[in-house]
Design a protein around this motif. Structure first.
Motif, short mmCIF file in Angstrom:
data_model
loop_
_atom_site.label_atom_id
_atom_site.label_comp_id
_atom_site.label_asym_id
_atom_site.label_seq_id
_atom_site.Cartn_x
_atom_site.Cartn_y
_atom_site.Cartn_z
N LEU A 179 -5.86 0.29 8.65
CA LEU A 179 -6.23 0.65 7.28
C LEU A 179 -5.25 0.06 6.28
O LEU A 179 -5.65 -0.54 5.27
CB LEU A 179 -6.27 2.18 7.15
N MET A 180 -3.95 0.21 6.53
CA MET A 180 -2.96 -0.32 5.60
C MET A 180 -2.99 -1.85 5.55
O MET A 180 -2.77 -2.45 4.49
CB MET A 180 -1.57 0.19 5.98
N LEU A 202 0.59 5.27 1.35
CA LEU A 202 -0.18 6.09 2.28
C LEU A 202 0.03 7.57 1.97
O LEU A 202 1.17 8.03 1.86
CB LEU A 202 0.25 5.79 3.72
N HIS A 213 -10.67 3.07 1.98
CA HIS A 213 -9.44 3.77 1.56
C HIS A 213 -9.10 4.96 2.45
O HIS A 213 -7.97 5.45 2.38
CB HIS A 213 -9.59 4.26 0.12
N CYS A 232 -3.95 4.25 0.39
CA CYS A 232 -4.61 4.58 1.66
C CYS A 232 -4.46 6.08 1.90
O CYS A 232 -3.42 6.67 1.60
CB CYS A 232 -3.97 3.81 2.81
N PRO A 266 0.83 -1.21 0.00
CA PRO A 266 0.00 0.00 0.00
C PRO A 266 0.86 1.26 0.00
O PRO A 266 2.01 1.23 0.44
CB PRO A 266 -0.80 -0.12 1.30
N HIS A 310 -5.07 -3.36 3.04
CA HIS A 310 -4.55 -3.28 1.67
C HIS A 310 -3.25 -4.07 1.52
O HIS A 310 -2.47 -3.81 0.60
CB HIS A 310 -4.37 -1.82 1.28
#
Length: 329
Positions: A282-283, A52, A259, A190, A50, A286
């Motif tokens: 969150l990461m 960010l 996302h 993200c 991912p 992904h």
């Protein structure tokens, strides 16, 4: 070279913020020499990790959020050494990693987004102006996005992550206008969206103008594509906050919680470790939740009671209410 590079058009700054022209010329020449080799090395790879992005209105806490993530998580980030290689960013990442200056803690100091020391996070403005094809910080029309070489930007970002051996984190101010497209081209993207009370943000933008330009009349940072030239400065900064946040809010609503992680500035200051836990989660959705690099981080003191608030705060509140009604989210 075929990169379409042009130097960013920056306004003249107060002496304490002005850049050294000779150093700028040297770094530009160095980048132009390295750029063809760096682009040839950035071959097509799958998006394995991912990416960010920290976004928000200027003066909303984006720099502190970026510093907290760079210090607290095992991620790659752009420091002041890497930022010198804006046309050869993979080389900057590799050099910093070779020198052992790619994963160090921040001192959590900054002056209107600017940091000191080679290991401190840098917003990498020249890189984003170049790849998003902005000669300055003014918003362009909807058709502008069609001229961005998204495939090339994707190759570059993926190459940087592979060289860093970790997900890359950025603070790209201009990307506020292109979040949907970034996610379309890099689905593991993200976004951490930080929000601060709008009155505080607008007052801080006034302070930024006075500090960087010696007065209130010149625009600082992102400039929305709306005619505000005849408005007084405090109304300009109020409109700036409302319009930038409106754009980000619309994109974040479309992209959804899969996302986007919204973070209030107050919460970041009170509970940075809790925010880091949310970023990791969150990461992780992904494909990669980065390890924590710290086990604790002290709360931060919110910057308040600026003398400019007493003079302009009430007028800014009136302008904010008017502009929120004129341009609803």
């Amino acid at each position: 070279m075929g990169s379409g590079y042009q130097r960013r058009d920056d306004p003249s700054l107060a002496p304490e913020f002005a850049k050294d022209a000779a150093q700028e010329d040297f770094l530009e020449r160095l980048n132009l020499v390295l750029a063809p080799h760096a682009e040839a090395d950035a071959v097509e790879r799958p998006e394995r990790l991912p990416t960010l992005h920290v976004v928000g209105s200027p003066r909303s806490g984006t720099t502190l959020m970026y510093q907290v993530i760079a210090t607290g998580l095992d991620v790659g980030y752009i420091n002041n050494l890497m930022a010198a290689f804006w046309l050869a960013p993979g080389y900057g990442v590799s050099l910093a990693r070779k020198l052992g200056v790619d994963r160090l803690s921040s001192g959590f100091q900054s002056a209107f987004g600017r940091t000191e020391g080679i290991t401190e996070p840098h917003e990498f403005g020249y890189f984003w102006n170049h790849h998003l094809r902005y000669p300055d910080m003014r918003q362009r029309g909807a058709a502008h996005e069609e001229g961005i070489d998204w495939a090339r930007l994707r190759r570059t970002l993926v190459d940087m992550a592979e060289r860093a051996g970790a997900p890359m984190t950025f603070k790209p101010m201009l990307l506020a206008w292109h979040l949907d497209a970034m996610v379309r081209h890099m689905p593991r993207t993200c976004i951490v969206w930080i929000r601060r009370p709008q009155r505080e943000t607008a007052v801080s933008l006034l302070k930024m103008r006075r500090s960087m330009f010696g007065g209130f009349e010149r625009w600082a940072s992102l400039r929305p594509d709306v005619d505000l030239d005849h408005e007084p400065p405090w109304r300009q900064t109020a409109a700036q906050v409302v319009l930038v946040e409106r754009t980000i809010a619309a994109s974040c609503a479309r992209l959804g919680p899969g996302h986007v992680l919204p973070v209030r500035y107050e919460r970041l200051c009170e509970d940075p470790m809790g925010v880091l836990a949310d970023v990791r989660e969150l990461m992780g959705r992904h494909g990669h939740a980065p390890d924590l690099r710290v086990t604790e981080m002290a709360p931060f003191t919110e910057g308040r009671n600026d003398p400019l608030d007493a003079e302009y705060g009430d007028r800014i509140d009136v302008a904010l209410a008017e502009f929120r009604e004129r341009w609803p989210e």
